[in-house]
Design a protein around this motif. Sequence first.
Motif, PDB file in Angstrom:
ATOM      1  N   GLY A 166      -1.244  -3.593   5.841  1.00 52.67           N
ATOM      2  CA  GLY A 166      -1.103  -2.398   5.013  1.00 52.67           C
ATOM      3  C   GLY A 166      -1.910  -1.242   5.549  1.00 52.67           C
ATOM      4  N   ASP A 167      -1.699  -0.082   4.963  1.00 54.64           N
ATOM      5  CA  ASP A 167      -2.471   1.114   5.299  1.00 54.64           C
ATOM      6  C   ASP A 167      -3.521   1.288   4.210  1.00 54.64           C
ATOM      7  N   TYR A 168      -4.746   0.901   4.525  1.00 54.19           N
ATOM      8  CA  TYR A 168      -5.837   0.928   3.558  1.00 54.19           C
ATOM      9  C   TYR A 168      -6.731   2.145   3.744  1.00 54.19           C
ATOM     10  N   SER A 169      -6.147   3.252   4.134  1.00 49.74           N
ATOM     11  CA  SER A 169      -6.913   4.483   4.301  1.00 49.74           C
ATOM     12  C   SER A 169      -7.495   4.906   2.953  1.00 49.74           C
ATOM     13  N   VAL A 170      -8.650   5.560   3.012  1.00 49.71           N
ATOM     14  CA  VAL A 170      -9.298   6.052   1.799  1.00 49.71           C
ATOM     15  C   VAL A 170      -8.325   6.957   1.047  1.00 49.71           C
ATOM     16  N   GLY A 171      -8.222   6.724  -0.256  1.00 50.66           N
ATOM     17  CA  GLY A 171      -7.340   7.504  -1.111  1.00 50.66           C
ATOM     18  C   GLY A 171      -5.983   6.862  -1.363  1.00 50.66           C
ATOM     19  N   THR A 182       0.843  -1.189   0.000  1.00 51.50           N
ATOM     20  CA  THR A 182       0.000   0.000   0.000  1.00 51.50           C
ATOM     21  C   THR A 182       0.879   1.239   0.000  1.00 51.50           C
ATOM     22  N   ARG A 183       0.530   2.156  -0.867  1.00 53.10           N
ATOM     23  CA  ARG A 183       1.300   3.389  -1.026  1.00 53.10           C
ATOM     24  C   ARG A 183       0.331   4.548  -1.247  1.00 53.10           C
ATOM     25  N   SER A 184       0.859   5.761  -1.166  1.00 52.93           N
ATOM     26  CA  SER A 184       0.042   6.947  -1.394  1.00 52.93           C
ATOM     27  C   SER A 184      -0.054   7.271  -2.886  1.00 52.93           C
ATOM     28  N   PHE A 185       0.654   6.521  -3.715  1.00 56.51           N
ATOM     29  CA  PHE A 185       0.701   6.777  -5.152  1.00 56.51           C
ATOM     30  C   PHE A 185       0.605   5.455  -5.914  1.00 56.51           C
ATOM     31  N   PRO A 186       0.168   5.501  -7.179  1.00 54.72           N
ATOM     32  CA  PRO A 186       0.090   4.266  -7.971  1.00 54.72           C
ATOM     33  C   PRO A 186       1.467   3.883  -8.512  1.00 54.72           C
ATOM     34  N   PRO A 187       1.644   2.606  -8.855  1.00 55.38           N
ATOM     35  CA  PRO A 187       2.885   2.209  -9.532  1.00 55.38           C
ATOM     36  C   PRO A 187       2.805   2.645 -10.997  1.00 55.38           C
ATOM     37  N   PRO A 188       3.914   2.608 -11.706  1.00 61.08           N
ATOM     38  CA  PRO A 188       3.846   2.907 -13.141  1.00 61.08           C
ATOM     39  C   PRO A 188       2.921   1.906 -13.835  1.00 61.08           C
TER      40      PRO A 188
END
Length: 165
Positions: free
Chosen positions: A127-132, A23-29
Motif C-alpha cells: 500500500g501507499d502509507y504516505s503521511v496523510g 490505502t486511499r487518499s480519503f476515508p471510507p464512509p
Amino acid sequence: MRAITLHQPWASLIAIGAKKFETRSFPPPSKLIGQRIAIHAAVRKCCLDDLELDVESAEMISDALGKSAWNHTLPHGAVVCTAVLAGAYKVASLVEDEAGGTIALFDLNATLKGSPFSSSLDVDPFGDYSVGRWCWLLKDVQRLPEPVPAKGKQGWWEWSQNGPL
C-alpha cells in the motif's frame, strides 16, 4: 452488500491475505465500519511494468501470487472476496520496528467513528502509507471459491451474489 473495485494485483492480494489494508487518499464512509464489503477486481488488465513499482515490491507481488502466472490467471471483472471493513486510520508517520518491519502511527483525531482503538499497526508492503493517507483495515477476508463476474464502478456500489441490483 457494498462493493469497491480495485485494480489487479491489489484485489487478489487482499483475497489471499497478503494485503490487509486498502490505502486511499480519503476515508471510507463511516457507516461501513464493521460491515462486510465485497472486493471487486477491475476489468482493466495491467502488468507489473505498468505499476511503476520498485524491484523489491514487484518481487513481493510475484512471490505472493506466483512468479509468472499472476498476470495471465488473475480474475478481472469479478468479485474475488469479501471482508469486514474493521477500521479506517489516517497515517501520521511511519517508523521501523526492531525487526526491520514498518509500523504506521495514526492520527487518532482522524480515526473514523466505530474503528477499534489503535495508535499503530504493522503495515503490509502493498500500500501507499504516505503521511496523510487513509488505511482501511480489512479483516475476516473470505475468498470466494470462484470469482463472481460483476460489472464494477468507480467508488462504492451495491453488489449481490444473486445478480446485479
